[in-house]
Scaffold this motif. Sequence first.
Motif, PDB file in Angstrom:
ATOM      1  N   ALA A  90       0.843  -1.205   0.000  1.00 44.25           N
ATOM      2  CA  ALA A  90       0.000   0.000   0.000  1.00 44.25           C
ATOM      3  C   ALA A  90       0.872   1.247   0.000  1.00 44.25           C
ATOM      4  CB  ALA A  90      -0.932  -0.016   1.205  1.00 44.25           C
ATOM      5  N   ARG A  91       1.887   1.280   0.840  1.00 44.04           N
ATOM      6  CA  ARG A  91       2.797   2.432   0.881  1.00 44.04           C
ATOM      7  C   ARG A  91       3.533   2.599  -0.441  1.00 44.04           C
ATOM      8  NH1 ARG A  91       6.783   1.530   5.445  1.00 44.04           N
ATOM      9  NH2 ARG A  91       7.529   3.549   4.780  1.00 44.04           N
ATOM     10  N   PHE A  92       3.947   1.488  -1.037  1.00 46.13           N
ATOM     11  CA  PHE A  92       4.659   1.538  -2.317  1.00 46.13           C
ATOM     12  C   PHE A  92       3.774   2.120  -3.416  1.00 46.13           C
ATOM     13  CE2 PHE A  92       5.703  -0.693  -6.342  1.00 46.13           C
ATOM     14  CZ  PHE A  92       6.940  -0.122  -6.566  1.00 46.13           C
ATOM     15  N   GLN A  93       2.525   1.658  -3.488  1.00 45.80           N
ATOM     16  CA  GLN A  93       1.610   2.164  -4.522  1.00 45.80           C
ATOM     17  C   GLN A  93       1.272   3.636  -4.292  1.00 45.80           C
ATOM     18  OE1 GLN A  93       0.993   0.631  -7.282  1.00 45.80           O
ATOM     19  NE2 GLN A  93       1.955  -1.281  -6.653  1.00 45.80           N
ATOM     20  N   LEU A  94       1.080   4.026  -3.038  1.00 44.01           N
ATOM     21  CA  LEU A  94       0.808   5.434  -2.739  1.00 44.01           C
ATOM     22  C   LEU A  94       2.017   6.302  -3.059  1.00 44.01           C
ATOM     23  CD1 LEU A  94      -1.181   4.913   0.558  1.00 44.01           C
ATOM     24  CD2 LEU A  94      -2.082   5.893  -1.573  1.00 44.01           C
ATOM     25  N   ALA A  97       2.118   6.882  -6.742  1.00 45.30           N
ATOM     26  CA  ALA A  97       1.121   7.886  -7.136  1.00 45.30           C
ATOM     27  C   ALA A  97       1.622   9.289  -6.819  1.00 45.30           C
ATOM     28  CB  ALA A  97      -0.204   7.610  -6.429  1.00 45.30           C
ATOM     29  N   VAL A  98       2.247   9.459  -5.676  1.00 45.36           N
ATOM     30  CA  VAL A  98       2.803  10.765  -5.299  1.00 45.36           C
ATOM     31  C   VAL A  98       3.905  11.174  -6.272  1.00 45.36           C
ATOM     32  CG1 VAL A  98       4.252  11.892  -3.555  1.00 45.36           C
ATOM     33  CG2 VAL A  98       2.189  10.687  -2.864  1.00 45.36           C
ATOM     34  N   GLU A  99       4.735  10.235  -6.663  1.00 39.13           N
ATOM     35  CA  GLU A  99       5.854  10.549  -7.548  1.00 39.13           C
ATOM     36  C   GLU A  99       5.419  10.882  -8.967  1.00 39.13           C
ATOM     37  OE1 GLU A  99       8.351   7.152  -6.903  1.00 39.13           O
ATOM     38  OE2 GLU A  99       9.477   8.210  -5.349  1.00 39.13           O
ATOM     39  N   ARG A 100       4.178  10.582  -9.324  1.00 38.87           N
ATOM     40  CA  ARG A 100       3.656  10.973 -10.643  1.00 38.87           C
ATOM     41  C   ARG A 100       3.189  12.429 -10.656  1.00 38.87           C
ATOM     42  NH1 ARG A 100       1.765   5.442 -10.590  1.00 38.87           N
ATOM     43  NH2 ARG A 100      -0.232   6.049  -9.700  1.00 38.87           N
ATOM     44  N   GLN A 101       3.150  13.040  -9.480  1.00 38.99           N
ATOM     45  CA  GLN A 101       2.757  14.441  -9.378  1.00 38.99           C
ATOM     46  C   GLN A 101       3.915  15.333  -9.831  1.00 38.99           C
ATOM     47  OE1 GLN A 101      -0.435  15.142  -8.552  1.00 38.99           O
ATOM     48  NE2 GLN A 101      -0.577  12.918  -8.550  1.00 38.99           N
ATOM     49  N   PRO A 102       3.598  16.543 -10.286  1.00 40.28           N
ATOM     50  CA  PRO A 102       4.690  17.452 -10.665  1.00 40.28           C
ATOM     51  C   PRO A 102       5.529  17.822  -9.435  1.00 40.28           C
ATOM     52  CG  PRO A 102       2.537  18.546 -10.840  1.00 40.28           C
ATOM     53  CD  PRO A 102       2.286  17.113 -10.495  1.00 40.28           C
ATOM     54  N   SER A 111       6.303  12.057  -0.450  1.00 44.84           N
ATOM     55  CA  SER A 111       7.446  11.139  -0.482  1.00 44.84           C
ATOM     56  C   SER A 111       7.973  10.872   0.924  1.00 44.84           C
ATOM     57  CB  SER A 111       8.567  11.708  -1.348  1.00 44.84           C
ATOM     58  OG  SER A 111       8.156  11.789  -2.692  1.00 44.84           O
ATOM     59  N   PHE A 112       8.084  11.922   1.732  1.00 45.75           N
ATOM     60  CA  PHE A 112       8.540  11.746   3.111  1.00 45.75           C
ATOM     61  C   PHE A 112       7.499  11.036   3.964  1.00 45.75           C
ATOM     62  CE2 PHE A 112      11.938  14.855   2.328  1.00 45.75           C
ATOM     63  CZ  PHE A 112      12.976  14.223   2.986  1.00 45.75           C
ATOM     64  N   PHE A 113       6.223  11.266   3.705  1.00 43.65           N
ATOM     65  CA  PHE A 113       5.175  10.645   4.503  1.00 43.65           C
ATOM     66  C   PHE A 113       5.111   9.140   4.257  1.00 43.65           C
ATOM     67  CE2 PHE A 113       0.784   9.289   5.286  1.00 43.65           C
ATOM     68  CZ  PHE A 113       0.640   9.708   6.602  1.00 43.65           C
ATOM     69  N   PHE A 114       5.158   8.717   2.981  1.00 48.53           N
ATOM     70  CA  PHE A 114       5.007   7.304   2.652  1.00 48.53           C
ATOM     71  C   PHE A 114       6.309   6.516   2.703  1.00 48.53           C
ATOM     72  CE2 PHE A 114       1.220   9.101   0.458  1.00 48.53           C
ATOM     73  CZ  PHE A 114       0.290   8.503   1.291  1.00 48.53           C
ATOM     74  N   ASP A 115       7.455   7.206   2.658  1.00 51.80           N
ATOM     75  CA  ASP A 115       8.750   6.515   2.730  1.00 51.80           C
ATOM     76  C   ASP A 115       9.766   7.395   3.447  1.00 51.80           C
ATOM     77  OD1 ASP A 115      10.773   4.668   2.354  1.00 51.80           O
ATOM     78  OD2 ASP A 115      11.078   5.145   0.238  1.00 51.80           O
ATOM     79  N   PRO A 116       9.567   7.641   4.748  1.00 53.95           N
ATOM     80  CA  PRO A 116      10.450   8.588   5.442  1.00 53.95           C
ATOM     81  C   PRO A 116      11.915   8.161   5.472  1.00 53.95           C
ATOM     82  CG  PRO A 116       9.008   7.466   7.009  1.00 53.95           C
ATOM     83  CD  PRO A 116       8.541   7.091   5.630  1.00 53.95           C
TER      84      PRO A 116
END
Length: 129
Positions: A90-94, A97-102, A111-116
């Motif tokens: 779940a964290r990896f997929q989220l 999704a975050v990394e597809r944002q500008p 990025s820090f929230f899902f993979d600190p």
Amino acid sequence: AYGEPPDFRRGRSLVESDGDPWVINVVGHGLMGSEFWQRTRRCGAGPLGAALVTVGSTLVWEYGVEAFHKRPSGVDLVLTPLLGALLGEARFQLLRAVERQPPGALRTLGSFFFDPFGEGERRALGTRC
């Protein structure tokens, strides 16, 4: 403790069957497993590779680190990889999704929230994954 079977006490609830509080076994080991899972996925492995690393890391932790002072935990041997896979994927997929944002604040915070730990390492040391 190496030659003994995993600790599983029948007189306790399943998630406290090793004598540790449920929050350590569910939250702590779930997060630990998700770190193994997510880091492996982030570095390019598929779900099978992440599962193998998560199970292997759990075995090393239980039999290599903790076994010096206590018997390996039956519930930890199951919950760490299982919850790690669910939460880690779940964290990896989220994170994907975050990394597809500008580029910007939302992407950085996500990025820090899902993979600190991973994001901190990438920024501090310049690692790829």
